[in-house]
Design an enzyme around this catalytic site. Structure first.
Site, short mmCIF file in Angstrom:
data_model
loop_
_atom_site.label_atom_id
_atom_site.label_comp_id
_atom_site.label_asym_id
_atom_site.label_seq_id
_atom_site.Cartn_x
_atom_site.Cartn_y
_atom_site.Cartn_z
N VAL A 169 26.46 17.10 57.51
CA VAL A 169 25.67 17.22 56.28
C VAL A 169 24.77 18.45 56.38
O VAL A 169 23.98 18.58 57.33
CB VAL A 169 24.84 15.94 56.03
N TYR A 186 12.78 4.49 51.94
CA TYR A 186 12.78 3.70 53.17
C TYR A 186 11.54 3.99 54.01
O TYR A 186 10.81 3.09 54.42
CB TYR A 186 14.05 4.03 53.96
#
Length: 387
Positions: free
Chosen positions: A251, A183
């Site tokens: 995370v 990205y």
């Protein structure tokens, strides 16, 4: 008669026609609202879906009726795109795949969406002498210089090693095997192409680098207004957990640091870019709030407190749970350590500064999420499991 609206240099602002690609998304819906409520400008709203702007399109007795037209199209393969850009004064490109869960699992779609599909937009604007405001991302900065220093180095605390400047900071990505950077690489390359179009062919452009814009209508809630298997961005992920009464998943311990800015503050910045081309053309702008800096873990803890306030529900005894990036996102995930925007250029050129505190923007967002989704999620959770 109302007095004429003036730009930052005291000149009357003339009504223009804006071709907005991706108008049906989170940012587009708020920008369309702003333009309809506060300006005389006309908008061609281009998108595949219009759910988030339906309130602006119906009924046809709305005060701005006739100033916004929805065109259902996919810019990948629609011959109408160039024609709409030609008859507009300004094109704003918001179209993107911008969900981290997709960067690993759909890297080809991510690259095509953020680079290949944006090429015709830049080309049509350049060839037809039309101004372009292109939305990029703070992800183009990648990792900070500070992240490569020893963990006990005092230099890690020096802003020179982690504050991100549009015209100075390098863009540092992980290895090719870390597809999370698909990205950022695609977004950086389209930035470079647009910049080159400006240098070589005179394209009038502005590039926007958003730093975590947050507010109502952001992303989706899995299984409610988006795919059940989808993984939205961090704040919508946490909202989904809170609405379902589940621990928030951190995370890799939630140690990454981020800044968050309220969507309504950010849209003020975009309107200044639209209406002050002499000050915005040729510039890349960070749009964020360096005062709203937290680790992802701190964000989760704050969201738990705010949600308890807006919902009246007691916080979970164990509000968070740690998961690995491999478990959450799959093989090939990587992350940047810090994203703190330098605001010098946008403040100098447009006089813009964000106003809303992190607590206030979270309260506004979670109040909206609770009012909109809480009952629907209760019904989903209450459904009996088929035997």
């Amino acid at each position: 008669m109302a007095s004429a609206r003036l730009d930052l240099d005291g000149n009357p602002i003339k009504p223009i026609t804006i071709c907005m690609i991706g108008a049906g998304g989170f940012i587009g819906s708020h920008l369309c609202e702003k333009l309809m409520n506060e300006t005389p400008h006309k908008v061609f709203a281009l998108d595949v879906y219009n759910d988030k702007i339906k309130h602006l399109l119906e009924p046809d007795t709305l005060p701005w009726a006739g100033r916004i037209q929805f065109h259902r199209l996919n810019i990948k393969h629609d011959s109408r795109l160039e024609g709409l850009i030609k008859i507009a004064d300004l094109t704003i490109n918001l179209a993107a795949i911008c969900t981290p869960a997709d960067y690993n699992t759909r890297p080809l779609d991510t690259i095509y969406s953020n680079f290949i599909d944006a090429l015709p937009v830049a080309k049509y604007c350049s060839e037809n002498n039309k101004r372009l405001i292109h939305f990029s991302t703070c992800e183009v900065y990648g990792k900070t210089i500070g992240s490569f220093l020893p963990k006990d180095s005092a230099l890690r605390q020096d802003p020179a090693y982690y504050v991100l400047k549009e015209d100075e900071s390098p863009c540092i990505f992980g290895s090719i095997e870390k597809q999370r950077w698909s990205y950022a690489c695609a977004k950086q390359l389209i930035e470079r192409l647009i910049y080159a179009e400006g240098a070589e062919n005179g394209l009038e452009f502005t590039i926007v680098r958003p730093f975590n814009w947050i507010g109502p209508r952001m992303d989706f809630i899995p299984g409610i207004d988006g795919p059940s298997e989808g993984v939205p961005r961090v704040l919508a992920c946490f909202s989904n957990n809170l609405l379902r009464g589940e621990p928030l998943k951190l995370v890799d311990g939630g140690q990454s640091q981020r800044t968050f800015v309220y969507i309504k503050d950010a849209i003020e910045a975009v309107l200044l870019m639209i209406e002050n081309p002499a000050r915005a053309n040729g510039h890349i702008f960070n749009v964020g709030n360096p005062n709203n800096e937290v680790t992802v873990r701190q964000l989760a803890e704050m969201m738990s407190q705010v949600y308890s306030k807006v919902s009246g529900e007691a916080p979970l005894e164990k509000p968070t749970v740690d998961v690995s990036s491999k478990e959450f996102y799959g093989e090939g995930y990587d992350d940047s350590d810090k994203r703190i925007p330098d605001m010098t250029i946008i403040n100098r050129q447009l006089g813009w500064n964000p106003k809303t505190s992190l607590w206030d923007l979270l309260e506004s967002t979670l109040t909206y999420q609770h009012r909109t989704y809480a009952e629907a999620i209760k019904k989903v959770i209450a459904k009996p499991v088929a035997s």
